[in-house]
Design a protein around this motif. Structure first.
Motif, PDB file in Angstrom:
ATOM      1  N   GLU A  60     -42.593  47.129   2.731  1.00  0.00           N
ATOM      2  CA  GLU A  60     -42.898  45.692   2.774  1.00  0.00           C
ATOM      3  C   GLU A  60     -44.371  45.412   2.517  1.00  0.00           C
ATOM      4  O   GLU A  60     -44.719  44.450   1.829  1.00  0.00           O
ATOM      5  CB  GLU A  60     -42.506  45.123   4.150  1.00  0.00           C
ATOM      6  N   GLU A  61     -45.223  46.278   3.055  1.00  0.00           N
ATOM      7  CA  GLU A  61     -46.660  46.007   2.942  1.00  0.00           C
ATOM      8  C   GLU A  61     -47.189  46.212   1.530  1.00  0.00           C
ATOM      9  O   GLU A  61     -48.338  45.873   1.239  1.00  0.00           O
ATOM     10  CB  GLU A  61     -47.447  46.883   3.942  1.00  0.00           C
TER      11      GLU A  61
ATOM     12  N   ASP B  71     -47.929  43.995  13.707  1.00  0.00           N
ATOM     13  CA  ASP B  71     -47.270  43.833  12.399  1.00  0.00           C
ATOM     14  C   ASP B  71     -46.610  45.140  11.995  1.00  0.00           C
ATOM     15  O   ASP B  71     -47.220  45.955  11.345  1.00  0.00           O
ATOM     16  CB  ASP B  71     -48.302  43.392  11.357  1.00  0.00           C
ATOM     17  N   MET B  72     -45.287  45.311  12.327  1.00  0.00           N
ATOM     18  CA  MET B  72     -44.480  44.469  13.157  1.00  0.00           C
ATOM     19  C   MET B  72     -43.630  45.299  14.097  1.00  0.00           C
ATOM     20  O   MET B  72     -42.460  45.040  14.325  1.00  0.00           O
ATOM     21  CB  MET B  72     -43.583  43.561  12.281  1.00  0.00           C
TER      22      MET B  72
ATOM     23  N   GLU C  13     -41.215  39.290  12.271  1.00  0.00           N
ATOM     24  CA  GLU C  13     -42.624  39.508  11.937  1.00  0.00           C
ATOM     25  C   GLU C  13     -43.454  38.875  13.047  1.00  0.00           C
ATOM     26  O   GLU C  13     -42.967  38.054  13.831  1.00  0.00           O
ATOM     27  CB  GLU C  13     -42.955  38.832  10.600  1.00  0.00           C
TER      28      GLU C  13
ATOM     29  N   HIS D 213     -39.544  45.544   8.730  1.00  0.00           N
ATOM     30  CA  HIS D 213     -40.160  46.670   8.003  1.00  0.00           C
ATOM     31  C   HIS D 213     -40.760  47.640   9.005  1.00  0.00           C
ATOM     32  O   HIS D 213     -41.301  47.217  10.034  1.00  0.00           O
ATOM     33  CB  HIS D 213     -41.182  46.193   6.972  1.00  0.00           C
TER      34      HIS D 213
END
Ligand SMILES: [Zn+2]
Length: 395
Positions: free
Chosen positions: A161-162, A128-129, A186, A99
């Protein structure tokens, strides 16, 4: 390299990746210098354009490219890098999930610029990331530069993604279904890769009562507060911490006035489980909730944001391969299970081997002290490069 499908000398591979160290750091500084918050489509588009152009410089042009419109979220891009090195047999595919969004809002860099200090790179999203993608790209480039056989690579870049991957989940699942093991660069947890992750369920339970004057005619009404209180006790009793199942009603809203039997109440529930059996049990608990008062009713909404990532035998075997290569390279690659979820959960739920957390070594995901280790970038990039060559050999 005489035979393309023989494994390359690991020391040669390690030296080659180590020679990329300064470039990796510069790439991470440049990448983290672009803000990519999950909720800013404009910044995500700018970031993704940069990432694709940078990948072109490091890895070369993809053999296939597809863009999936993210709508209100960042776009998802699928890139394929088919292997060109000759091999005695058909080469497998691997899917890599990265991501490019971060949890950090626009403007964060003003007060927290990207800084390299000795072995540490600090800045929003480095751990991250963003370091993970940089490490993976250089691992792939290193294998190709040495002419070693590697699997075909399917790289999925998503920008949501988050926030739970609402628009990219289908793209990720389609990519994973096409076969092969899945690598998720990740960040590591205390240096360990993640071979199991909890599944996360986010639920709302609403209680609907009947409002009446609390003193004049209480029997004619039904209290939503009473109902939701019983629900909270039932849900908390459903937790099984020994089995890794937590159930937390973290927020309750209810009622309007102390002299009114409450007409409405709502409880927000966070559930974490370590097995599909436990998520099914919790589903059963939620489906079995009944109003205590015949005049009241309950409604449950929400669902499993990410399914549980169990440590399957396929995942354990992939981990053992990576750990033994790391050991040969003089590194340790411990494994762990974590409570947080990632897109690796989607891949594992489809029955694929998943090596998650094979990205940055450092600490502070989603925290102001987020940092990635420079030596860790070289080390883990080397391990990934070695793993790619090994996967090609295994076929
Ligand atoms: Zn992440």
């Amino acid at each position: 390299m005489t035979a393309a499908d023989a494994r390359p000398d690991l020391r040669e591979l390690g030296d080659h990746v180590a020679g990329r160290r300064d470039r990796m750091v510069a790439d991470l500084v440049a990448y983290a210098g672009l803000e990519t918050p999950s909720d800013d489509v404009g910044l995500l588009a700018t970031g993704l354009t940069w990432v694709e152009s940078w990948l072109g410089d490091v890895v070369g042009a993809p053999t296939a490219r597809a863009v999936h419109d993210g709508g209100a979220h960042g776009d998802t891009v699928s890139l394929e890098y088919e292997a060109t090195a000759a091999s005695s047999g058909p080469l497998p595919w691997v899917t890599v999930l990265c991501h490019y969004d971060t949890v950090w809002s626009a403007g964060t860099l003003e007060g927290w610029p990207v800084v390299v200090d000795g072995d540490r790179v600090t800045g929003p999203g480095v751990f991250d990331m963003k370091a993970g993608l940089v490490q993976f790209a250089h691992a792939l480039a290193a294998v190709d530069a040495l002419g070693a056989a590697r699997p075909h690579v399917r790289l999925v870049l998503n920008g949501d993604e988050e926030i739970g991957s609402p628009s990219s989940r289908g793209v990720i699942e389609d990519a994973v279904r096409r076969g092969g093991p899945v690598l998720v660069p990740e960040s590591a947890a205390g240096g360990a890769v993640k071979t199991a992750r909890k599944g996360v369920g986010l639920f709302e339970v609403e209680a609907f009562g009947v409002e009446v004057h609390a003193g004049l005619d209480p029997r004619a009404g039904a209290s939503a507060v009473d109902e939701i209180a019983r629900v909270v006790l039932q849900l908390h009793a459903a937790a099984d911490l020994d089995a890794g199942t937590s159930v937390n009603v973290g927020v309750v809203h209810a009622g309007t006035r102390s002299n009114v039997r409450a007409g409405h109440a709502r409880a927000s529930v966070d559930v974490r489980v370590t097995s599909a059996a436990e998520s099914a049990r919790i589903d059963g608990v939620l489906a079995g909730l009944r109003a205590h008062d015949p005049l009241a009713r309950l409604a449950v909404s929400g669902g499993w944001n990410r399914p549980v990532m169990e440590r399957s035998e396929a995942t354990a075997s992939l981990y053992r391969t990576a750990a033994s290569l790391a050991h040969e390279l003089g590194h340790e690659l411990p494994e762990t299970s974590v409570g947080g979820a990632s897109d690796g959960n989607f891949a594992a739920a489809l029955g694929h081997a998943v090596l998650d957390g094979i990205g940055a070594v450092g600490d502070g995901a989603h925290a102001r002290h987020e940092w990635a280790s420079v030596s860790g970038m070289v080390e883990r990039s080397t391990v990934v490069a070695a793993l790619l060559t090994e996967l090609a050999r295994q076929g």
